[in-house]
Structures are given as C-alpha cells and as structure tokens.
Motif scaffolding. Structure first.
Motif, PDB file in Angstrom:
ATOM      1  N   ALA A 131       0.822  -1.213   0.000  1.00  0.00           N
ATOM      2  CA  ALA A 131       0.000   0.000   0.000  1.00  0.00           C
ATOM      3  C   ALA A 131       0.856   1.263   0.000  1.00  0.00           C
ATOM      4  O   ALA A 131       0.519   2.265  -0.644  1.00  0.00           O
ATOM      5  N   GLU A 132       1.976   1.222   0.704  1.00  0.00           N
ATOM      6  CA  GLU A 132       2.855   2.399   0.765  1.00  0.00           C
ATOM      7  C   GLU A 132       3.472   2.691  -0.598  1.00  0.00           C
ATOM      8  O   GLU A 132       3.600   3.851  -1.005  1.00  0.00           O
ATOM      9  N   LEU A 133       3.852   1.639  -1.315  1.00  0.00           N
ATOM     10  CA  LEU A 133       4.424   1.823  -2.653  1.00  0.00           C
ATOM     11  C   LEU A 133       3.392   2.405  -3.602  1.00  0.00           C
ATOM     12  O   LEU A 133       3.700   3.301  -4.411  1.00  0.00           O
ATOM     13  N   ASN A 134       2.161   1.938  -3.531  1.00  0.00           N
ATOM     14  CA  ASN A 134       1.094   2.487  -4.367  1.00  0.00           C
ATOM     15  C   ASN A 134       0.835   3.949  -4.057  1.00  0.00           C
ATOM     16  O   ASN A 134       0.586   4.756  -4.962  1.00  0.00           O
ATOM     17  N   CYS A 135       0.901   4.312  -2.787  1.00  0.00           N
ATOM     18  CA  CYS A 135       0.687   5.703  -2.383  1.00  0.00           C
ATOM     19  C   CYS A 135       1.761   6.606  -2.969  1.00  0.00           C
ATOM     20  O   CYS A 135       1.469   7.699  -3.468  1.00  0.00           O
ATOM     21  N   ILE A 136       3.005   6.153  -2.937  1.00  0.00           N
ATOM     22  CA  ILE A 136       4.110   6.938  -3.496  1.00  0.00           C
ATOM     23  C   ILE A 136       3.974   7.050  -5.008  1.00  0.00           C
ATOM     24  O   ILE A 136       4.231   8.114  -5.588  1.00  0.00           O
ATOM     25  N   ALA A 137       3.548   5.972  -5.655  1.00  0.00           N
ATOM     26  CA  ALA A 137       3.390   5.988  -7.111  1.00  0.00           C
ATOM     27  C   ALA A 137       2.379   7.043  -7.543  1.00  0.00           C
ATOM     28  O   ALA A 137       2.555   7.703  -8.573  1.00  0.00           O
ATOM     29  N   ARG A 138       1.330   7.235  -6.764  1.00  0.00           N
ATOM     30  CA  ARG A 138       0.317   8.234  -7.106  1.00  0.00           C
ATOM     31  C   ARG A 138       0.849   9.657  -6.950  1.00  0.00           C
ATOM     32  O   ARG A 138       0.312  10.580  -7.571  1.00  0.00           O
ATOM     33  N   ARG A 139       1.876   9.839  -6.156  1.00  0.00           N
ATOM     34  CA  ARG A 139       2.442  11.174  -5.933  1.00  0.00           C
ATOM     35  C   ARG A 139       3.559  11.517  -6.918  1.00  0.00           C
ATOM     36  O   ARG A 139       4.011  12.660  -6.966  1.00  0.00           O
TER      37      ARG A 139
END
Length: 255
Positions: free
Chosen positions: A219-227
């Motif tokens: 989930a943390e990697l996905n959050c960073i990808a969106r930013r």
C-alpha cells in the motif's frame, strides 16, 4: 494496453530514423542477451504481472525490429546479475548487463559516486552501441534504487532513456523495517522515485509480502506511485520474496 498507447508517440518520433538507419549491433566485447523464440501460450483472463513488456514487444514489431528495446540491467546488493531477470528481459529485447566496480557490497553512502558513475557509463555505452533504440534502466533491488537516483539527480543521461523498470525496489531499508511510521525512519527511499521527472515512465514490480515494502501488502508503494511526477505503474505479485522474478514466472513476466 495503456503502456502500448504511450509507445505510439515513440513510433512517430522515430519514423524517419527507421527509414534512414538500419539497426546497429552492440560491440562484440559487450555481454548481451538477445530475444529468443518461444512457443505461444493461450491468453488468460487475468494476470498478476505487468503488461509493459507486451507494449515493448508490439513497438518492436511495428518498427520491423529496427528499434527493439535495450535493457541496461543492474545487479542488487550481491553485485551479481539475476539470471531470471536477464532471461525475462531477453525475451522482449536486448539485455546489456554490468556490475558495480567495488569490493564488497555496493551502496549509495560511502560508494555513492562510484556506483552512480558506473551506472552512467553503462547507460552511455548502450546508447553509443545502439543509437536511436529506446533504452530502459532496469535494476534488481539496489540496482533499481541506483537507477532511480541516477535519473532523479538530473545527470546528463542519453536522450534515448525512456524510464525505469524496478524489480523489488527496496523502499524500506533493513534497519527501518520495524518502524511503521515513514516519517520516523532513518532513510527516506521514496525521494528518488518522487524526484523522477515528468515524461519518464516507471514500472515497479514487487511481491506483495516483500519486507522491503514496509508491510501493508504494498500500500505504501502504491501511495508513493500516485504522488510521482513520472508516469508510474505498480505491479504487485503474490508471495513474500524480495526478488519478484523466479524461474517459475519468467515466461509469464515476459508475456
């Protein structure tokens, strides 16, 4: 696939060059792995892996094979090339691999300049050996982090570099894996990803249970990808291995 749509603009940009110059082979002294033939497999309804290699294969066929992708493959902290990553990439393009010229474990602290310079030399050598062909910086674990640093630091890179493919990006360091709050960690390894410029494309492939992702099933990697300013696609595979490519899923990954 959406990655294939993004490759359409590259076909237009290189249309004139396709007619003007034939494909040049890499220098004989460079270790390369060229695409290999394989039997066709039936399509599946759902997939747990990236569609990016499919887009690269279609781009290659559309150009008559003149501009197949070049993958500059960097090793992980062991400083040894993962043969599964090499075989996977070799099915859809040409692999140019290298190792970091260091004694012991490569790192971005005491050996930062040495590792970045070695990575840059490998990228420049690929561009010189195959002018006009699209280049992707590919890394396993540490190699992907070093590639991200190289692009994010705005060093003078070859114009042919399209972006980054990361197998097992080490988002959380070994010493920070028990810390669940990203703000309290000693290292912020999201910064190289967030620093990748707009116009580059990024593919992050990891296992859902990879301890270097900080838990929470990626989930943390996905959050960073969106930013991220760069266009990014995250592919999370089943399992807990830090290295997402194995002998059992090479062919599926290549498809």
């Amino acid at each position: 696939p959406f990655w294939l749509k993004l490759c359409v603009c590259e076909q237009l940009c290189f249309a004139i060059m396709v007619k003007a110059s034939p494909r040049k082979r890499p220098a004989a002294s460079t270790k390369v792995v060229t695409p290999t033939s394989r039997r066709q497999r039936p399509a599946r309804e759902s997939r747990q892996y990236s569609t990016a290699p499919v887009a690269l294969r279609h781009m290659q066929l559309a150009k008559g094979g003149c501009f197949e992708p070049i993958f500059v493959l960097a090793p992980g902290a062991s400083n040894r090339i993962n043969p599964h990553a090499r075989n996977c990439l070799g099915r859809v393009g040409t692999v140019r691999e290298f190792v970091y010229p260091v004694n012991g474990t490569p790192n971005l602290v005491s050996l930062r300049e040495t590792c970045l310079e070695a990575h840059l030399r490998a990228a420049n050598a690929a561009a010189k050996a195959a002018p006009g062909q699209p280049i992707w910086l590919v890394g396993v674990s540490f190699g992907s982090r070093c590639a991200a640093e190289l692009i994010a630091n705005k060093m003078p890179l070859p114009r042919a570099i399209r972006g980054l493919i990361a197998f097992g990006y080490p988002l959380v360091s070994l010493g920070d894996q028990k810390e669940t709050d990203p703000k309290k960690r000693k290292q912020d390894r999201s910064l190289p990803l967030l620093g990748l410029p707009r116009g580059k494309r990024v593919l992050l492939v990891s296992s859902k249970g990879d301890p270097f992702l900080g838990g929470k099933q990626g989930a943390e990697l996905n959050c960073i990808a969106r930013r991220m300013a760069a266009f990014c696609c995250v592919e999370l595979l089943r399992g807990r291995s830090h290295d997402p490519i194995s002998e059992n899923n090479i062919e599926d990954m290549a498809e």
